[in-house]
Write a protein that holds these residues in place. Structure first.
Motif, PDB file in Angstrom:
ATOM      1  N   HIS A 119       0.833  -1.206   0.000  1.00  0.00           N
ATOM      2  CA  HIS A 119       0.000   0.000   0.000  1.00  0.00           C
ATOM      3  C   HIS A 119       0.867   1.255   0.000  1.00  0.00           C
ATOM      4  N   ARG A 120       1.924   1.227   0.796  1.00  0.00           N
ATOM      5  CA  ARG A 120       2.781   2.409   0.911  1.00  0.00           C
ATOM      6  C   ARG A 120       3.451   2.755  -0.412  1.00  0.00           C
ATOM      7  N   ILE A 121       4.154   1.775  -0.983  1.00  0.00           N
ATOM      8  CA  ILE A 121       4.965   2.107  -2.156  1.00  0.00           C
ATOM      9  C   ILE A 121       4.098   2.379  -3.376  1.00  0.00           C
ATOM     10  N   GLY A 122       2.834   1.950  -3.329  1.00  0.00           N
ATOM     11  CA  GLY A 122       1.916   2.246  -4.429  1.00  0.00           C
ATOM     12  C   GLY A 122       1.532   3.711  -4.506  1.00  0.00           C
ATOM     13  N   ARG A 123       1.983   4.526  -3.526  1.00  0.00           N
ATOM     14  CA  ARG A 123       1.673   5.963  -3.553  1.00  0.00           C
ATOM     15  C   ARG A 123       2.532   6.714  -4.554  1.00  0.00           C
ATOM     16  N   THR A 124       3.597   6.076  -5.050  1.00  0.00           N
ATOM     17  CA  THR A 124       4.440   6.710  -6.059  1.00  0.00           C
ATOM     18  C   THR A 124       4.324   5.928  -7.360  1.00  0.00           C
ATOM     19  N   GLY A 125       4.896   6.493  -8.423  1.00  0.00           N
ATOM     20  CA  GLY A 125       4.825   5.826  -9.724  1.00  0.00           C
ATOM     21  C   GLY A 125       3.422   5.788 -10.296  1.00  0.00           C
ATOM     22  N   ARG A 126       2.592   6.775  -9.982  1.00  0.00           N
ATOM     23  CA  ARG A 126       1.215   6.813 -10.486  1.00  0.00           C
ATOM     24  C   ARG A 126       1.191   7.288 -11.939  1.00  0.00           C
ATOM     25  N   ALA A 127       0.131   6.892 -12.637  1.00  0.00           N
ATOM     26  CA  ALA A 127      -0.139   7.365 -14.015  1.00  0.00           C
ATOM     27  C   ALA A 127       1.054   7.151 -14.936  1.00  0.00           C
ATOM     28  N   GLY A 128       1.711   6.006 -14.778  1.00  0.00           N
ATOM     29  CA  GLY A 128       2.804   5.658 -15.682  1.00  0.00           C
ATOM     30  C   GLY A 128       4.109   6.375 -15.405  1.00  0.00           C
ATOM     31  N   LYS A 129       4.162   7.221 -14.366  1.00  0.00           N
ATOM     32  CA  LYS A 129       5.393   7.944 -14.060  1.00  0.00           C
ATOM     33  C   LYS A 129       6.319   7.061 -13.226  1.00  0.00           C
ATOM     34  N   SER A 130       7.602   7.405 -13.275  1.00  0.00           N
ATOM     35  CA  SER A 130       8.555   6.622 -12.493  1.00  0.00           C
ATOM     36  C   SER A 130       8.465   7.027 -11.030  1.00  0.00           C
ATOM     37  N   GLY A 131       8.856   6.114 -10.161  1.00  0.00           N
ATOM     38  CA  GLY A 131       8.841   6.388  -8.738  1.00  0.00           C
ATOM     39  C   GLY A 131       9.876   5.540  -8.038  1.00  0.00           C
ATOM     40  N   VAL A 132      10.242   5.947  -6.826  1.00  0.00           N
ATOM     41  CA  VAL A 132      11.256   5.232  -6.047  1.00  0.00           C
ATOM     42  C   VAL A 132      10.713   4.995  -4.643  1.00  0.00           C
ATOM     43  N   ALA A 133      10.883   3.767  -4.152  1.00  0.00           N
ATOM     44  CA  ALA A 133      10.523   3.426  -2.775  1.00  0.00           C
ATOM     45  C   ALA A 133      11.810   3.155  -2.005  1.00  0.00           C
ATOM     46  N   VAL A 134      12.018   3.886  -0.913  1.00  0.00           N
ATOM     47  CA  VAL A 134      13.234   3.780  -0.117  1.00  0.00           C
ATOM     48  C   VAL A 134      12.865   3.273   1.279  1.00  0.00           C
ATOM     49  N   THR A 135      13.562   2.242   1.743  1.00  0.00           N
ATOM     50  CA  THR A 135      13.307   1.690   3.072  1.00  0.00           C
ATOM     51  C   THR A 135      14.559   1.805   3.925  1.00  0.00           C
ATOM     52  N   LEU A 136      14.411   2.334   5.145  1.00  0.00           N
ATOM     53  CA  LEU A 136      15.519   2.375   6.097  1.00  0.00           C
ATOM     54  C   LEU A 136      15.454   1.136   6.975  1.00  0.00           C
ATOM     55  N   VAL A 137      16.555   0.415   7.069  1.00  0.00           N
ATOM     56  CA  VAL A 137      16.574  -0.886   7.742  1.00  0.00           C
ATOM     57  C   VAL A 137      17.657  -0.890   8.819  1.00  0.00           C
ATOM     58  N   SER A 138      17.255  -1.113  10.070  1.00  0.00           N
ATOM     59  CA  SER A 138      18.235  -1.331  11.125  1.00  0.00           C
ATOM     60  C   SER A 138      18.477  -2.839  11.212  1.00  0.00           C
ATOM     61  N   PRO A 139      19.550  -3.275  11.857  1.00  0.00           N
ATOM     62  CA  PRO A 139      19.854  -4.710  11.884  1.00  0.00           C
ATOM     63  C   PRO A 139      18.689  -5.592  12.328  1.00  0.00           C
ATOM     64  N   ARG A 140      17.880  -5.146  13.287  1.00  0.00           N
ATOM     65  CA  ARG A 140      16.787  -5.988  13.770  1.00  0.00           C
ATOM     66  C   ARG A 140      15.633  -6.069  12.768  1.00  0.00           C
ATOM     67  N   ASP A 141      15.651  -5.212  11.712  1.00  0.00           N
ATOM     68  CA  ASP A 141      14.573  -5.196  10.717  1.00  0.00           C
ATOM     69  C   ASP A 141      14.786  -6.181   9.583  1.00  0.00           C
ATOM     70  N   TYR A 142      15.955  -6.836   9.529  1.00  0.00           N
ATOM     71  CA  TYR A 142      16.257  -7.649   8.352  1.00  0.00           C
ATOM     72  C   TYR A 142      15.303  -8.829   8.183  1.00  0.00           C
ATOM     73  N   ARG A 143      14.860  -9.429   9.282  1.00  0.00           N
ATOM     74  CA  ARG A 143      13.901 -10.535   9.179  1.00  0.00           C
ATOM     75  C   ARG A 143      12.630 -10.056   8.475  1.00  0.00           C
ATOM     76  N   GLN A 144      12.140  -8.881   8.871  1.00  0.00           N
ATOM     77  CA  GLN A 144      10.920  -8.345   8.277  1.00  0.00           C
ATOM     78  C   GLN A 144      11.159  -7.984   6.815  1.00  0.00           C
ATOM     79  N   LEU A 145      12.318  -7.439   6.484  1.00  0.00           N
ATOM     80  CA  LEU A 145      12.642  -7.120   5.095  1.00  0.00           C
ATOM     81  C   LEU A 145      12.660  -8.383   4.248  1.00  0.00           C
ATOM     82  N   LYS A 146      13.252  -9.438   4.791  1.00  0.00           N
ATOM     83  CA  LYS A 146      13.315 -10.702   4.061  1.00  0.00           C
ATOM     84  C   LYS A 146      11.915 -11.282   3.855  1.00  0.00           C
ATOM     85  N   LEU A 147      11.057 -11.155   4.883  1.00  0.00           N
ATOM     86  CA  LEU A 147       9.670 -11.623   4.765  1.00  0.00           C
ATOM     87  C   LEU A 147       8.957 -10.861   3.646  1.00  0.00           C
TER      88      LEU A 147
END
Length: 529
Positions: free
Chosen positions: A331-359
């Motif tokens: 839902h979050r990253i779908g807020r960019t790249g609308r109407a055929g335009k390019s978009g970038v999704a950036v995620t900040l990850v601390s070491p404890r977040d890697y499990r969730q990133l992998k999921l």
């Protein structure tokens, strides 16, 4: 007991006011899918099998009804069995926060902590015990833990406990609690042994699953940066300074997090505003007008507050906090790249977040590209490009007569290049002495410079080969095979060298995972002195 008068809505769920207030303090605005499905059945007293991954909000799914049911005048009434000490502590903390206003007391009990301290905590009186199987049995055998009043038992991450050889311990624990209890079993997978356990110990259970197999990701660029919790804001500012942003939405997990981030950004001169559930409709409309007209560049929002937003020209979405459910990521990253335009999704990850990133990567079948945090030199280079562009625009417009008079009075005494450079410095006030972020080091692990040597509890006796380790590292973490350094395999353990910037991800993704049928521990190597 909670009466109808005391209940309020949490999404579509009906929960007590005190629990709702605690959830609000925690920043939750609505239930996740697993909570929406689970809570009503648990409130009805049904046994339940929940198939759900870690990171879907399942702790609150059983924690909310447990807290509501506790009679604070009695002893232990709920028992939660977890495979690891880390999960026991995490679950205990979350249930304690949910039960704050009902004064529900929790205690985690696990190996590696002095048992005397746990005995003292149990004697002082607790309502919910969260523990690992071995230590729970130890307390039962010592008769320091009484389960006579237990009304609900939760087996959390049951498949992990099975893999770790805890099935007999679990059965012993289940035999020690009253037969009239309610039993909840949560597991990411459903092997035959788990099904056997459920048939033997659960009564006509309701089966629920949160299917994530059809999650589709918008065709936008997705990257992540590794950071630390205490330097996360500084890391975000670095990224913002090094890229061209038209408009961006920055997502935080809680309302409090939104307010703190907006304050931090505004203090550093970034035009940012908050969007969350505590705003009135007038405030919300005002913020949205500012955002759409470009008066603010950064809209900092919670997941719920951003629902229904349809804004064009959003060039970037930032996950300042990694979402608690993979669906929220979509839902979050779908807020960019609308109407055929390019978009970038950036995620900040601390070491404890890697499990969730992998999921998220596994469920979306997407590999999110790792980027190196911009250095101060990168930021200065980007700033120089922007300065050149602005100078060219000013020169092309002309109308510089007033300023030429000032320069004319200086060129007899100073080089014209120095005058121009001094004018730039005066107008831009660049902080050229700003120090780079301090990157935490793993210390000397015995690896060559730029690498970290990791210790892994798998060796020749497990029929592991160098090729097996390389494949596991590459497949589980995304680490390019050609960057893996020296590998030494011994009888009971192995050492592997990986690039320093990948070390946290490798540890987080492989620690307590299974390689060739063996559960492996991974940690930085320690040199003997």
């Amino acid at each position: 007991m909670t009466t109808i008068k005391d209940t309020v809505s949490f999404g579509e769920l009906k929960i007590s006011r005190r629990v709702a207030q605690a959830l609000t303090d925690m920043g939750f605005e609505e239930p996740t899918p697993i909570q929406q499905l689970t809570v009503p059945f648990v409130q009805e007293g049904r046994d339940l099998i929940g198939q759900a991954q870690t990171g879907t909000g399942k702790t609150a799914a059983f924690g909310i009804p447990i807290v509501e049911r506790v009679n604070t005048q009695q002893g232990v009434q709920a028992l939660i069995v977890t495979p690891t000490r880390e999960l026991a502590i995490q679950v205990a903390e979350e249930i304690s926060r949910i039960g704050k206003y009902r004064r529900v007391r929790t205690v985690p009990i696990y190996g590696g902590q002095p048992i005397d301290r746990q005995i003292r905590s149990l004697r002082q009186g607790v309502h919910v015990v969260i523990g690992t199987p071995g230590r729970l049995l130890d307390h039962l055998n010592r008769k320091t833990l009484r389960l006579d009043n237990v009304k609900i038992v939760v087996l959390d991450e049951a498949d992990e406990m099975l893999d770790m050889g805890f099935v007999e311990d679990i059965e012993s624990i289940l035999l020690a609690v009253p037969q009239t209890r309610q039993t909840l079993l949560f597991s990411a997978t459903m092997p035959e042994e788990i099904k056997r356990l459920s048939r033997k110990y659960l009564k006509d259970p309701e089966y629920i699953t949160v299917s994530k197999h059809n999650l589709t990701v918008p065709l936008i660029e997705q990257v992540y940066y590794e950071t630390r919790e205490h330097t996360k804001l500084e890391s975000l500012c670095r990224i913002l300074d090094s890229i061209s942003v038209t408009l961006s939405i920055i997502f935080c997990r809680t309302k409090r997090g939104v307010d703190e981030l907006v304050a931090g950004l505004q203090a550093r001169g970034y035009p940012a505003a908050a969007l969350h559930g505590d705003l009135s409709q007038y405030q919300r409309n005002h913020v949205m007008r500012q955002f759409k007209t470009g008066q603010i560049d950064y809209l900092v929002a919670t997941d719920v507050a951003a629902r229904g937003l349809d804004i064009e020209n959003v060039s970037h979405v930032f996950n300042y906090d990694i979402p608690q459910d993979p669906e929220f990521y979509i839902h979050r990253i779908g807020r960019t790249g609308r109407a055929g335009k390019s978009g970038v999704a950036v995620t900040l990850v601390s070491p404890r977040d890697y499990r969730q990133l992998k999921l998220i990567e596994n469920l979306t079948k997407t590999r999110i590209r790792r980027e190196k945090l911009p250095s101060q030199a990168d930021i200065y280079e980007r700033q120089k490009e922007g300065i050149r562009e602005r100078l060219q625009q000013t020169l092309s417009k002309g109308k510089l007569a007033y300023y030429r008079n000032i320069v004319d009075s200086l060129v007899d005494d100073y080089d014209p290049m120095d005058v121009a450079a001094a004018a730039l410095k005066l107008s831009l006030d660049l902080d050229e002495d700003r120090e780079d972020l301090i990157v935490e080091s793993f210390g000397n692990t015995g690896a060559r410079p730029g690498m970290v040597r990791l210790f892994m509890t798998i060796g020749r006796k497990d029929n592991i080969s160098t090729g097996d380790l390389v494949r596991s590292l590459a497949e589980e973490t995304g680490l390019p095979e050609n960057t893996i350094g020296a590998i030494n395999i011994y009888e009971n353990f192995s050492f592997v060298e990986v690039p320093e910037e990948w070390a946290n991800r490798v540890i987080s993704c492989l620690h307590r995972q299974t390689i060739r049928g063996r559960r492996v521990s991974v940690e930085p190597a320690r040199l003997r002195h």
